[in-house]
Write an enzyme that holds these catalytic residues in place. Structure first.
Site, short mmCIF file in Angstrom:
data_model
loop_
_atom_site.label_atom_id
_atom_site.label_comp_id
_atom_site.label_asym_id
_atom_site.label_seq_id
_atom_site.Cartn_x
_atom_site.Cartn_y
_atom_site.Cartn_z
N ASN A 153 0.20 1.11 3.58
CA ASN A 153 -1.17 0.62 2.90
C ASN A 153 -1.50 -0.90 2.43
O ASN A 153 -0.96 -1.17 1.21
CB ASN A 153 -1.98 1.92 1.52
CG ASN A 153 -3.42 1.18 1.25
OD1 ASN A 153 -3.96 0.17 1.15
ND2 ASN A 153 -3.71 2.02 0.11
N TRP A 154 -2.11 -1.44 3.37
CA TRP A 154 -2.74 -3.29 3.05
C TRP A 154 -3.12 -3.33 1.92
O TRP A 154 -3.29 -4.69 2.05
CB TRP A 154 -1.82 -4.74 4.18
CG TRP A 154 -0.19 -4.25 4.77
CD1 TRP A 154 0.22 -3.21 4.98
CD2 TRP A 154 -0.67 -4.54 6.21
NE1 TRP A 154 1.07 -3.50 5.95
CE2 TRP A 154 1.22 -4.17 7.22
CE3 TRP A 154 -1.74 -4.97 7.21
CZ2 TRP A 154 1.26 -4.82 8.28
CZ3 TRP A 154 -0.87 -5.90 8.76
CH2 TRP A 154 0.69 -5.66 9.15
N LYS A 155 -4.38 -2.39 1.97
CA LYS A 155 -4.85 -2.82 0.55
C LYS A 155 -6.07 -4.40 1.69
O LYS A 155 -6.29 -4.76 2.68
CB LYS A 155 -4.87 -3.08 0.01
CG LYS A 155 -4.19 -2.09 -1.04
CD LYS A 155 -3.17 -1.61 -2.12
CE LYS A 155 -2.47 -0.85 -2.42
NZ LYS A 155 -2.54 -0.51 -4.07
N HIS A 166 -8.28 7.32 -1.47
CA HIS A 166 -7.51 6.50 -2.23
C HIS A 166 -8.06 6.27 -4.05
O HIS A 166 -8.74 6.26 -3.78
CB HIS A 166 -6.68 4.84 -1.88
CG HIS A 166 -5.83 4.59 -2.36
ND1 HIS A 166 -5.71 4.04 -3.39
CD2 HIS A 166 -4.27 4.74 -1.88
CE1 HIS A 166 -4.49 3.12 -4.09
NE2 HIS A 166 -3.82 3.54 -2.65
N GLU A 188 -0.30 11.13 -5.07
CA GLU A 188 -0.14 9.62 -5.67
C GLU A 188 -0.38 9.23 -6.86
O GLU A 188 -1.45 9.27 -7.95
CB GLU A 188 -0.85 8.61 -4.28
CG GLU A 188 -0.40 7.28 -4.84
CD GLU A 188 -0.81 5.85 -4.08
OE1 GLU A 188 -0.27 6.04 -3.32
OE2 GLU A 188 -2.49 6.08 -3.66
N GLY A 209 2.53 0.93 -0.31
CA GLY A 209 1.94 -0.12 -0.94
C GLY A 209 2.59 -1.68 -0.68
O GLY A 209 2.23 -2.56 0.26
C1 PEP Z 1 -0.71 2.87 -3.07
O1 PEP Z 1 -1.84 1.99 -4.32
O2 PEP Z 1 -1.26 3.54 -2.16
C2 PEP Z 1 0.59 2.52 -3.23
C3 PEP Z 1 1.35 3.07 -2.66
O3 PEP Z 1 0.68 0.65 -3.70
P1 PEP Z 1 2.18 0.59 -3.99
O4 PEP Z 1 3.33 1.41 -2.96
O5 PEP Z 1 2.12 -0.75 -4.41
O6 PEP Z 1 2.50 1.32 -5.40
#
Ligand code: PEP
Length: 252
Positions: free
Chosen positions: A10-12, A95, A166, A228
């Site tokens: 998930n590159w956001k 999300h 998550e 992420g």
């Molecule tokens: C996310 O926001 O989906 C995520 C998994 O972020 P991170 O790995 O940076 O915690």
């Protein structure tokens, strides 16, 4: 039922240029044919999807969001029928950054999931987003979100959905974030399987990186990871994939 592990990036709203995005993608695309026991899905910003659709062969493409309607007065949104021609096979839905930052509700996630299934886009449904949630409350939160987001979806459709446990407190960018330990992630993933059945994939998301990937990969019940920050570094992301591959090969 044999399930390949799924590692989702998930590159956001990153990286800042298409050329940098393409550089990361091409490194992964080059290595992806080495994967046997897992699949990689890259979810870049929507604006990069048209270009990416020409480059992908071994990795899969996902959207970070999707509207439930095909067309209409929905400013700023992308519809399933617009995404499909760009080889988008997955969509992250619900999300925590959309739920907590942009007011997305369980009801909205529910209609998005139903629309994705109708359009043969695999929904990646995030469960566990609640502000200031405590670790001890997570089962209650996940059960409530599962019921609300799966309303009206037939039991025999659930295997088509990917779920992600998550918890907001585990996401690397949240205040005082702390990744879940593997045992907690495993317990909640098994709990989600009780509702969703054994055949769907349930991933863990929250600060997964090359240093801690084994913590999750060591459990056969954890079907992969949503990643992420670490997914923007192709070497870091590749090490996570390798960890899941290694554990799966080891188990046979
Ligand atoms: C996310 O926001 O989906 C995520 C998994 O972020 P991170 O790995 O940076 O915690």
């Amino acid at each position: 039922m044999y399930k390949k592990k799924l590692i989702v990036a998930n590159w956001k709203m990153n990286p800042q240029t298409l050329s940098e995005a393409r550089r990361i993608l091409m490194i992964l695309e080059h290595r992806a044919p080495l994967m046997n026991k897992s699949e990689a899905v890259i979810c870049p910003p929507a604006l990069y999807l048209p270009a990416f659709s020409h480059y992908v062969h071994s990795v899969k493409l996902g959207a970070q969001n999707m509207h439930w309607e095909e067309a209409g007065a929905f400013t700023g949104e992308s519809s399933p029928t617009m995404l499909k021609p760009f080889n988008v096979n997955f969509a992250i839905l619900g999300h925590s950054e959309r739920r907590l930052g942009l007011g997305e509700t369980d009801q909205m996630v529910n209609v998005k999931v139903r629309s994705a299934l109708r359009h043969k886009i695999i929904p990646i449904v995030c469960l566990g987003a609640v502000a200031k949630a405590k670790k001890t409350d997570m089962k209650k939160i996940v059960a409530k979100q599962f019921r609300a987001t799966m309303k009206g979806i037939e039991k025999n459709e659930l295997h088509k959905i990917v779920f992600v446990y998550e918890p907001t407190w585990a996401i690397s960018t949240s205040l005082h974030s702390k990744p879940a330990d593997g045992e907690h992630a495993r317990e909640l993933i098994m709990y989600i399987h009780k509702f969703a059945g054994p055949n769907c994939r349930v991933l863990y998301g929250g600060t997964v990186n090359k240093h801690n990937a084994r913590e999750y990969a060591q459990y056969s019940e954890i079907d992969g990871a949503l990643v992420g920050a670490a997914s923007l570094d192709p070497n870091n992301f590749w090490e996570i994939i390798k960890e899941f591959e290694r554990e799966s090969i080891h188990r046979g």
